[in-house]
Design an enzyme around this catalytic site. Sequence first.
Site, PDB file in Angstrom:
ATOM      1  CD  GLU A  19       3.885   1.964  -6.922  1.00 52.56           C
ATOM      2  OE1 GLU A  19       3.029   2.128  -6.039  1.00 52.56           O
ATOM      3  OE2 GLU A  19       4.829   1.176  -6.817  1.00 52.56           O
ATOM      4  CD  GLU A  71       0.057  -7.081  -8.327  1.00 51.38           C
ATOM      5  OE1 GLU A  71       1.127  -7.656  -8.057  1.00 51.38           O
ATOM      6  OE2 GLU A  71      -0.057  -5.831  -8.364  1.00 51.38           O
ATOM      7  CE  LYS A  74       0.525  -5.451  -3.708  1.00 53.73           C
ATOM      8  NZ  LYS A  74       0.622  -4.065  -4.222  1.00 53.73           N
ATOM      9  CD  GLU A 121      -1.860  -2.484  -0.651  1.00 54.50           C
ATOM     10  OE1 GLU A 121      -1.031  -2.916  -1.469  1.00 54.50           O
ATOM     11  OE2 GLU A 121      -1.989  -1.266  -0.402  1.00 54.50           O
TER      12      GLU A 121
END
Length: 481
Positions: free
Chosen positions: A264, A318, A321, A327
């Site tokens: 990541e 997203e 999250k 985030e």
Amino acid sequence: MQHFTLVTIFLVLSLTHLTPSDGGSIGINYGRIANNLPSAMKVVHLLKSQGLDRVKVYDTDPSVLRALSGSKIKVTVDLPNQQLFAAAKAPSFALSWVERNVVAYYPHTQIEAIAVGNEVFVDPSNTTKFLVPAMKNIYRALQKHNLHSDIKVSSPIALSALGNSYPSSSGSFRPELIQPVFKPMLDFIRETGSYLMVNVYPFFAYESNADVISLDYALFRQNPGQVDPGNGLRYTNLFDAQIDAVFAALNSLKYDDVNIVVSETGWPSKGDGNEVGASVENAAAYNGNLVRKILTGSGTPLRPKADLTVYLFALFNENQKPGPTSERNFGLFYPNEKKVYDVPLTVEALKNYHDNPSPVAGGANQPTPSEGGGNGGVSKSTTGNTWCVANPYADKNKLQAALDFACGEGGADCRSIQPNSTCYNPNTLVSHASFAFNSYYQKQARAGGSCYFGGTSYVVTQEPKGMHVKRESFMITRGIT
């Protein structure tokens, strides 16, 4: 008007002769903590349209694995942290999991690796002791189906698994993890021909230390760089420095033959007001320049020939999250499949890529670290007898990044918190960070903004318990004898 340096012209010209074998590989993380994402079939079409041939997922969702069947996209699947205990304690569970989630799809779905857990060492459920046994049972299950040579078994670690990461040459794993976890895990990785997965986020280090770290250094842009005093190597970007800290940690334990996959890395396109550097421009620059580095065959100063495989985080924004705004804004694409920003993902796309930095450093979201108030700064008029301490509720990754740079570029004297030194105990991240933060704060003569560290610290007006023991070190750092 666009100005080109000779280096830039050389890079552009050389890209016209590149082939995929000249460099590493780019993949992407496909997270699904959202309620508005396209179908798995549409996602596969999106991946192929972008020339992406590697994807990493965080589970083994059947709809995703079926959609990837026949796509020729290599897949890394994940055994979730909450299943580590069962996989470690019951070989039958591991075998059943492999048969249900791997054997049932392979080889039409090209599963190339299994990530056993994710950042297990910071898992609040305390599953660390189950990690290596779970990895071994998953591998034995693959052996029973003769898939152990085709599918690698590893586990992504966060950079907080390092006890030291600055300077890179001093990189070392956390002492309490070496014997019980790292040595057996690295033995397993070596014996099975696998690799260590590492999650690295220069954004968090920059966000917490924007007053110390150059934005150009964080974004792979032209800058003077920094010479590592331990190995004499010059670092021109933070990503290389973080990766080489892991390589140095491996070398220190005699595992210099173990390779790394960056499982990541990424940069958010949006953040809260105190999330310094979170912007579309910076995200585009970080990911675009990183892709160029990886696909043009540039290793790291410590391992210049390393062809890294790097998984960008993430495919989509997203919306479900938790946590700060960043985030939910690490995606390269919106859920409607429109690009958040342009970024090249293939050698061909790199031919027309140029990073165009804005004249405003740091992006629109960057506050002024010297301001007082909620960011931990104090005005010079209130800096009588004050101390800078770590926030015990701060994110551990951010706290670790802040500690690393206080002891590094910040110039704090951290010798007393090294193993066997006078202030090593209590051996906790918060205690060590408080020591380093206060050392930096006193060195800066308690100037406004010098107790900032991205919101991981704050100023107190009463001497914290235990600080008097460390005062001698603080006075040394301030040049007082």
